[in-house]
Write a protein that holds these residues in place. Structure first.
Motif, mmCIF file in Angstrom:
data_model
loop_
_atom_site.group_PDB
_atom_site.id
_atom_site.type_symbol
_atom_site.label_atom_id
_atom_site.label_comp_id
_atom_site.label_asym_id
_atom_site.label_seq_id
_atom_site.Cartn_x
_atom_site.Cartn_y
_atom_site.Cartn_z
ATOM 1 N N ARG A 22 -0.554 -8.189 15.157
ATOM 2 C CA ARG A 22 -0.366 -9.552 14.649
ATOM 3 C C ARG A 22 1.027 -9.708 14.033
ATOM 4 N NH1 ARG A 22 -5.909 -9.303 13.119
ATOM 5 N NH2 ARG A 22 -5.379 -8.539 11.035
ATOM 6 N N ALA A 23 1.494 -8.659 13.382
ATOM 7 C CA ALA A 23 2.812 -8.729 12.736
ATOM 8 C C ALA A 23 3.948 -8.481 13.723
ATOM 9 C CB ALA A 23 2.880 -7.703 11.606
ATOM 10 N N SER A 274 -7.717 2.626 -5.819
ATOM 11 C CA SER A 274 -6.898 1.521 -5.310
ATOM 12 C C SER A 274 -6.539 1.801 -3.860
ATOM 13 C CB SER A 274 -5.628 1.356 -6.146
ATOM 14 O OG SER A 274 -4.991 0.138 -5.863
ATOM 15 N N VAL A 275 -6.738 0.814 -3.004
ATOM 16 C CA VAL A 275 -6.504 0.979 -1.569
ATOM 17 C C VAL A 275 -5.804 -0.262 -1.032
ATOM 18 C CG1 VAL A 275 -7.568 1.397 0.672
ATOM 19 C CG2 VAL A 275 -8.609 2.373 -1.379
ATOM 20 N N ALA A 276 -4.723 -0.065 -0.264
ATOM 21 C CA ALA A 276 -4.029 -1.187 0.363
ATOM 22 C C ALA A 276 -4.875 -1.748 1.503
ATOM 23 C CB ALA A 276 -2.670 -0.738 0.893
ATOM 24 N N SER A 277 -4.768 -3.044 1.748
ATOM 25 C CA SER A 277 -5.517 -3.669 2.841
ATOM 26 C C SER A 277 -4.861 -3.318 4.176
ATOM 27 C CB SER A 277 -5.536 -5.190 2.673
ATOM 28 O OG SER A 277 -4.237 -5.728 2.885
ATOM 29 N N TRP A 278 -5.654 -3.384 5.249
ATOM 30 C CA TRP A 278 -5.109 -3.127 6.586
ATOM 31 C C TRP A 278 -3.982 -4.096 6.908
ATOM 32 C CZ3 TRP A 278 -6.100 1.425 8.020
ATOM 33 C CH2 TRP A 278 -7.358 2.009 7.952
ATOM 34 N N ASP A 279 -4.118 -5.353 6.481
ATOM 35 C CA ASP A 279 -3.069 -6.340 6.763
ATOM 36 C C ASP A 279 -1.756 -5.962 6.083
ATOM 37 O OD1 ASP A 279 -4.554 -7.936 8.444
ATOM 38 O OD2 ASP A 279 -5.230 -9.291 6.856
ATOM 39 N N THR A 280 -1.832 -5.499 4.832
ATOM 40 C CA THR A 280 -0.623 -5.090 4.113
ATOM 41 C C THR A 280 0.027 -3.899 4.809
ATOM 42 O OG1 THR A 280 -1.428 -5.897 1.989
ATOM 43 C CG2 THR A 280 0.265 -4.192 1.935
ATOM 44 N N ILE A 281 -0.793 -2.918 5.181
ATOM 45 C CA ILE A 281 -0.257 -1.738 5.866
ATOM 46 C C ILE A 281 0.373 -2.139 7.197
ATOM 47 C CG2 ILE A 281 -0.845 0.476 6.915
ATOM 48 C CD1 ILE A 281 -3.234 0.573 4.907
ATOM 49 N N GLY A 282 -0.353 -2.954 7.963
ATOM 50 C CA GLY A 282 0.158 -3.375 9.262
ATOM 51 C C GLY A 282 1.473 -4.122 9.162
ATOM 52 N N THR A 283 1.588 -4.981 8.171
ATOM 53 C CA THR A 283 2.826 -5.753 7.995
ATOM 54 C C THR A 283 4.001 -4.838 7.679
ATOM 55 O OG1 THR A 283 1.608 -7.706 7.247
ATOM 56 C CG2 THR A 283 3.925 -7.556 6.613
ATOM 57 N N GLN A 284 3.791 -3.854 6.810
ATOM 58 C CA GLN A 284 4.892 -2.966 6.431
ATOM 59 C C GLN A 284 5.267 -2.017 7.563
ATOM 60 O OE1 GLN A 284 4.871 -1.204 2.534
ATOM 61 N NE2 GLN A 284 3.943 -2.994 1.587
ATOM 62 N N VAL A 285 4.279 -1.531 8.299
ATOM 63 C CA VAL A 285 4.569 -0.683 9.452
ATOM 64 C C VAL A 285 5.357 -1.474 10.495
ATOM 65 C CG1 VAL A 285 3.540 0.489 11.438
ATOM 66 C CG2 VAL A 285 2.632 0.896 9.140
ATOM 67 N N ALA A 286 4.912 -2.698 10.783
ATOM 68 C CA ALA A 286 5.600 -3.532 11.778
ATOM 69 C C ALA A 286 7.031 -3.834 11.361
ATOM 70 C CB ALA A 286 4.820 -4.825 11.982
ATOM 71 N N ALA A 287 7.231 -4.115 10.076
ATOM 72 C CA ALA A 287 8.580 -4.419 9.585
ATOM 73 C C ALA A 287 9.503 -3.223 9.776
ATOM 74 C CB ALA A 287 8.519 -4.822 8.116
ATOM 75 N N ASN A 288 9.024 -2.027 9.475
ATOM 76 C CA ASN A 288 9.865 -0.843 9.654
ATOM 77 C C ASN A 288 10.079 -0.511 11.124
ATOM 78 O OD1 ASN A 288 10.953 0.075 7.242
ATOM 79 N ND2 ASN A 288 9.115 1.188 6.645
ATOM 80 N N ALA A 289 9.082 -0.797 11.959
ATOM 81 C CA ALA A 289 9.258 -0.581 13.397
ATOM 82 C C ALA A 289 10.387 -1.463 13.925
ATOM 83 C CB ALA A 289 7.953 -0.881 14.133
ATOM 84 N N ARG A 290 10.401 -2.712 13.499
ATOM 85 C CA ARG A 290 11.469 -3.623 13.944
ATOM 86 C C ARG A 290 12.823 -3.183 13.400
ATOM 87 N NH1 ARG A 290 8.291 -9.473 13.375
ATOM 88 N NH2 ARG A 290 7.570 -9.521 15.564
#
Length: 308
Positions: A22-23, A274-290
């Motif tokens: 999605r990201a 404390s656990v990060a949401s899948w959406d938060t993880i996905g957004t940060q992974v996608a940003a670094n991939a780009r």
């Protein structure tokens, strides 16, 4: 199309596929074990199998799905590529909520109240002022500092210990191994929020527990391998430690029949502080991939020599 492989040795992280796409829909996301995974340039991990990363010849980036990276760097064959982690402000807030609950649980003596209920004993334990309760925070990074400041606002006498000197308003701070014993000796409730490094591995041991004030409490929300379980069980059994909340363990999930389940005055929680949401993880992974694809500086890069 840049290929991303998701790999974990002990947890299903397939729910991360859609948040990443999605990201960044231009990415090709596959699971470890699929035939095409060997072509991956980016590995997104949680405790990957030993040697799995070294088997990816095109690998350019490893990305943790959490703030911790010890489960990745424990692989002696970790390749010479950048390692990034997730940094989520909500993680700090969630951790602060959990630790604050634990501190209040012991400060207000709710552990003793709950022990009285099965025996139908009505007894009001004396309540002390929060300023008389010294809470020691091991680790003053982003999360530890947030926890320390929040507890300080509740009026607790907060102490903090870190590898290097830190200054936090209203918090008494200590630094380095030379000040560790003094820090521990003045603590009523000890909170572990350290990263896992060569220096901090097994730091919650019999020697550390012996330094604590008699009957002190422990809240362990750092990394599983900070703790020597047998030493904690012995300290709880002897009464040296009056109670403990442990959220992380050397082996997870905690196996059935493990002695920790039955240790006196111990609350076991399932790595939920404390656990990060899948959406938060996905957004940060996608940003670094780009960023990697465009040749831009990566975010939240880990210093592998420090393990954080």
């Amino acid at each position: 199309m840049t290929k991303v492989v998701l790999m974990s040795g002990d947890e299903d992280i397939s729910d991360l596929v859609q948040p990443i796409l999605r990201a960044a829909p231009e990415l090709d996301v596959v699971m470890h074990g699929e035939q095409s995974a060997s072509d991956a340039e980016i590995a997104v991990c949680w405790n990957p199998p030993v040697g799995a990363l070294a088997s990816l010849p095109k690998l350019r980036l490893v990305h943790s799905i959490a703030a911790g990276v010890d489960g990745i760097l424990s692989d002696c064959a970790f390749p010479s590529v950048p390692l990034c982690r997730v940094v989520d402000p909500q993680l700090a807030r969630g951790m602060s909520e959990f630790v604050t609950w634990g501190v209040l649980h012991y400060h207000r003596q709710l552990d003793r109240v709950l022990a009285n209920q099965p025996i139908e004993r009505w007894f009001r334990h004396e309540q002390g002022d929060s300023s008389e309760c010294a809470v020691g925070i091991m680790g003053l990074g982003e999360i530890g500092s947030r926890v320390a400041m929040d507890l300080q606002r509740f009026g607790f006498a907060v102490r903090g210990w870190a590898r290097k000197p830190r200054e936090l308003s209203g918090v008494t701070t200590f630094a380095g191994p030379q000040e560790f014993r003094h820090f521990i000796q003045g603590t009523d409730i000890l909170v572990c929020l350290l990263p896992l490094t060569h220096e901090t591995r097994w730091i919650l041991n019999a020697t550390t527990f012996e330094y604590l004030r008699p009957g002190a409490k422990l809240i362990h929300v750092g990394r599983g391998e900070h703790l020597v379980p047998a030493d904690l069980i012995a300290a709880l059994t002897s009464g040296k430690i009056g109670g403990a909340i442990v959220d992380v363990f050397p082996n997870e999930p905690l196996p059935p029949k493990d002695h920790m389940w039955r240790a006196p005055n111990l609350i076991v929680t399932p790595h939920m502080a404390s656990v990060a949401s899948w959406d938060t993880i996905g957004t940060q992974v996608a940003a670094n991939a780009r960023r990697l694809i465009r040749g831009e500086p990566l975010q939240n890069v880990v210093d592998v020599t420090l393990c954080y």
